[in-house]
Write a protein that holds these residues in place. Sequence first.
Motif, PDB file in Angstrom:
ATOM      1  N   HIS A  61     -15.520  21.294 -21.403  1.00 28.48           N
ATOM      2  CA  HIS A  61     -16.469  21.078 -20.306  1.00 28.48           C
ATOM      3  C   HIS A  61     -15.800  21.273 -18.950  1.00 28.48           C
ATOM      4  O   HIS A  61     -16.352  21.930 -18.063  1.00 28.48           O
ATOM      5  CB  HIS A  61     -17.051  19.664 -20.400  1.00 28.48           C
ATOM      6  CG  HIS A  61     -17.820  19.253 -19.193  1.00 28.48           C
ATOM      7  ND1 HIS A  61     -19.005  19.843 -18.832  1.00 28.48           N
ATOM      8  CD2 HIS A  61     -17.545  18.315 -18.225  1.00 28.48           C
ATOM      9  CE1 HIS A  61     -19.447  19.289 -17.717  1.00 28.48           C
ATOM     10  NE2 HIS A  61     -18.573  18.361 -17.328  1.00 28.48           N
ATOM     11  N   SER A  64     -15.378  24.812 -18.108  1.00 28.49           N
ATOM     12  CA  SER A  64     -16.629  25.496 -17.732  1.00 28.49           C
ATOM     13  C   SER A  64     -16.985  25.279 -16.265  1.00 28.49           C
ATOM     14  O   SER A  64     -17.784  26.031 -15.695  1.00 28.49           O
ATOM     15  CB  SER A  64     -17.778  24.998 -18.615  1.00 28.49           C
ATOM     16  OG  SER A  64     -18.146  23.657 -18.283  1.00 28.49           O
ATOM     17  N   LEU A  65     -16.398  24.240 -15.641  1.00 27.01           N
ATOM     18  CA  LEU A  65     -16.670  23.960 -14.236  1.00 27.01           C
ATOM     19  C   LEU A  65     -15.693  24.652 -13.289  1.00 27.01           C
ATOM     20  O   LEU A  65     -15.821  24.538 -12.076  1.00 27.01           O
ATOM     21  CB  LEU A  65     -16.607  22.447 -13.972  1.00 27.01           C
ATOM     22  CG  LEU A  65     -17.561  21.552 -14.762  1.00 27.01           C
ATOM     23  CD1 LEU A  65     -17.356  20.099 -14.369  1.00 27.01           C
ATOM     24  CD2 LEU A  65     -19.012  21.968 -14.553  1.00 27.01           C
ATOM     25  N   ARG A  66     -14.727  25.367 -13.845  1.00 27.06           N
ATOM     26  CA  ARG A  66     -13.652  25.928 -13.014  1.00 27.06           C
ATOM     27  C   ARG A  66     -14.065  27.177 -12.245  1.00 27.06           C
ATOM     28  O   ARG A  66     -13.391  27.571 -11.284  1.00 27.06           O
ATOM     29  CB  ARG A  66     -12.432  26.260 -13.882  1.00 27.06           C
ATOM     30  CG  ARG A  66     -11.681  25.035 -14.324  1.00 27.06           C
ATOM     31  CD  ARG A  66     -10.570  25.390 -15.281  1.00 27.06           C
ATOM     32  NE  ARG A  66      -9.521  26.197 -14.659  1.00 27.06           N
ATOM     33  CZ  ARG A  66      -8.503  25.680 -13.955  1.00 27.06           C
ATOM     34  NH1 ARG A  66      -8.412  24.373 -13.793  1.00 27.06           N
ATOM     35  NH2 ARG A  66      -7.584  26.464 -13.446  1.00 27.06           N
ATOM     36  N   SER A  93     -21.866  24.737  -6.927  1.00 25.71           N
ATOM     37  CA  SER A  93     -22.412  23.678  -7.775  1.00 25.71           C
ATOM     38  C   SER A  93     -22.461  24.183  -9.215  1.00 25.71           C
ATOM     39  O   SER A  93     -23.064  25.222  -9.489  1.00 25.71           O
ATOM     40  CB  SER A  93     -23.807  23.274  -7.311  1.00 25.71           C
ATOM     41  OG  SER A  93     -24.309  22.190  -8.067  1.00 25.71           O
ATOM     42  N   GLN A  94     -21.799  23.450 -10.116  1.00 22.25           N
ATOM     43  CA  GLN A  94     -21.753  23.805 -11.521  1.00 22.25           C
ATOM     44  C   GLN A  94     -22.228  22.629 -12.367  1.00 22.25           C
ATOM     45  O   GLN A  94     -21.910  21.476 -12.077  1.00 22.25           O
ATOM     46  CB  GLN A  94     -20.323  24.165 -11.940  1.00 22.25           C
ATOM     47  CG  GLN A  94     -19.860  25.536 -11.463  1.00 22.25           C
ATOM     48  CD  GLN A  94     -20.519  26.648 -12.249  1.00 22.25           C
ATOM     49  OE1 GLN A  94     -21.631  27.079 -11.895  1.00 22.25           O
ATOM     50  NE2 GLN A  94     -19.878  27.120 -13.285  1.00 22.25           N
ATOM     51  N   SER A  95     -22.976  22.943 -13.422  1.00 19.83           N
ATOM     52  CA  SER A  95     -23.475  21.908 -14.325  1.00 19.83           C
ATOM     53  C   SER A  95     -23.083  22.215 -15.761  1.00 19.83           C
ATOM     54  O   SER A  95     -22.889  23.377 -16.137  1.00 19.83           O
ATOM     55  CB  SER A  95     -25.003  21.800 -14.226  1.00 19.83           C
ATOM     56  OG  SER A  95     -25.409  21.411 -12.930  1.00 19.83           O
ATOM     57  N   ASN A 116     -23.435  16.638 -16.637  1.00 19.10           N
ATOM     58  CA  ASN A 116     -22.561  16.478 -15.479  1.00 19.10           C
ATOM     59  C   ASN A 116     -22.787  17.633 -14.507  1.00 19.10           C
ATOM     60  O   ASN A 116     -22.814  18.796 -14.907  1.00 19.10           O
ATOM     61  CB  ASN A 116     -21.102  16.444 -15.937  1.00 19.10           C
ATOM     62  CG  ASN A 116     -20.117  16.390 -14.779  1.00 19.10           C
ATOM     63  OD1 ASN A 116     -19.066  17.002 -14.820  1.00 19.10           O
ATOM     64  ND2 ASN A 116     -20.436  15.659 -13.727  1.00 19.10           N
ATOM     65  N   THR A 117     -22.972  17.294 -13.225  1.00 16.18           N
ATOM     66  CA  THR A 117     -23.083  18.303 -12.168  1.00 16.18           C
ATOM     67  C   THR A 117     -22.010  18.034 -11.127  1.00 16.18           C
ATOM     68  O   THR A 117     -21.924  16.913 -10.600  1.00 16.18           O
ATOM     69  CB  THR A 117     -24.465  18.279 -11.500  1.00 16.18           C
ATOM     70  OG1 THR A 117     -25.471  18.572 -12.465  1.00 16.18           O
ATOM     71  CG2 THR A 117     -24.541  19.313 -10.378  1.00 16.18           C
ATOM     72  N   GLU A 118     -21.204  19.045 -10.832  1.00 15.43           N
ATOM     73  CA  GLU A 118     -20.126  18.916  -9.852  1.00 15.43           C
ATOM     74  C   GLU A 118     -20.412  19.833  -8.670  1.00 15.43           C
ATOM     75  O   GLU A 118     -20.622  21.034  -8.840  1.00 15.43           O
ATOM     76  CB  GLU A 118     -18.790  19.290 -10.489  1.00 15.43           C
ATOM     77  CG  GLU A 118     -17.597  19.118  -9.568  1.00 15.43           C
ATOM     78  CD  GLU A 118     -16.288  19.502 -10.252  1.00 15.43           C
ATOM     79  OE1 GLU A 118     -15.549  18.596 -10.658  1.00 15.43           O
ATOM     80  OE2 GLU A 118     -16.027  20.719 -10.375  1.00 15.43           O
ATOM     81  N   SER A 154     -19.795  14.286  -7.951  1.00 14.74           N
ATOM     82  CA  SER A 154     -19.864  14.479  -9.391  1.00 14.74           C
ATOM     83  C   SER A 154     -20.859  13.474  -9.966  1.00 14.74           C
ATOM     84  O   SER A 154     -20.692  12.259  -9.796  1.00 14.74           O
ATOM     85  CB  SER A 154     -18.486  14.300 -10.030  1.00 14.74           C
ATOM     86  OG  SER A 154     -18.505  14.700 -11.393  1.00 14.74           O
TER      87      SER A 154
END
Length: 222
Positions: A61, A64-66, A93-95, A116-118, A154
């Motif tokens: 996970h 995947s946000l990188r 913004s990544q989820s 999770n959304t960052e 986050s």
Amino acid sequence: MKVYLVCMAAVVCSYTGVAQEASPKPMKDLKPGAIFLKPGVGGFFKLGRIESSLPPNLEAHVKSLRNGFVWSFDAAVMISKRDYIGATFSRSSQSGRFNNTIGVPGGGSMSIPIDNTETIGYTGLHYGNMLPFNHKNTVFFHTRAGLGLFSYRSKFTGSAIGTTEFKESNVGFQLGAGFEVRLGNAISWVGDADLLSGNVKIDGEKENLSQIRATTGLAFRF
């Protein structure tokens, strides 16, 4: 033969003169006080190290946000023909979703999905310089550097935990370079690459927000 050479020379000179007259005129030089606005879109890649102690599902996970989509907006004013002072804003913004294992009363465990959304934002000021590549002032290489503020958010949502949100901010810096191709006196195509560096602390742990950002867009000059 002499007459032929003279005629050929006359034709070449005539063609050269016509080509020079038909060639585009040099762009107007940039003047102090001129303003430009530049919206841009592109991608980012986070540089922070991933902890080796993370369980496989959480590690996947975090990876995947990188990287993902980023948009930016720049505004600047020329302080000389080649130098400018500007402001920049960018946001990514990544989820994603991962499964978290929790213990249950009486022993055993259960896995629950967590969304999770960052979101990472950067707002800053910078100084820039433009270096012309040709005498017609149509192609420039530019560099910039500045300081700004990172904002980090986050958000975690799950059926068993409800909603948990972390928000932090901290000072960071920007280093960038790129190319500008002037399509006219009022509009240009721009391609940029920037290093945005900074971090925040979440529950005492450092979260590295540093990223490479690559964007492209149109600059409008006034």
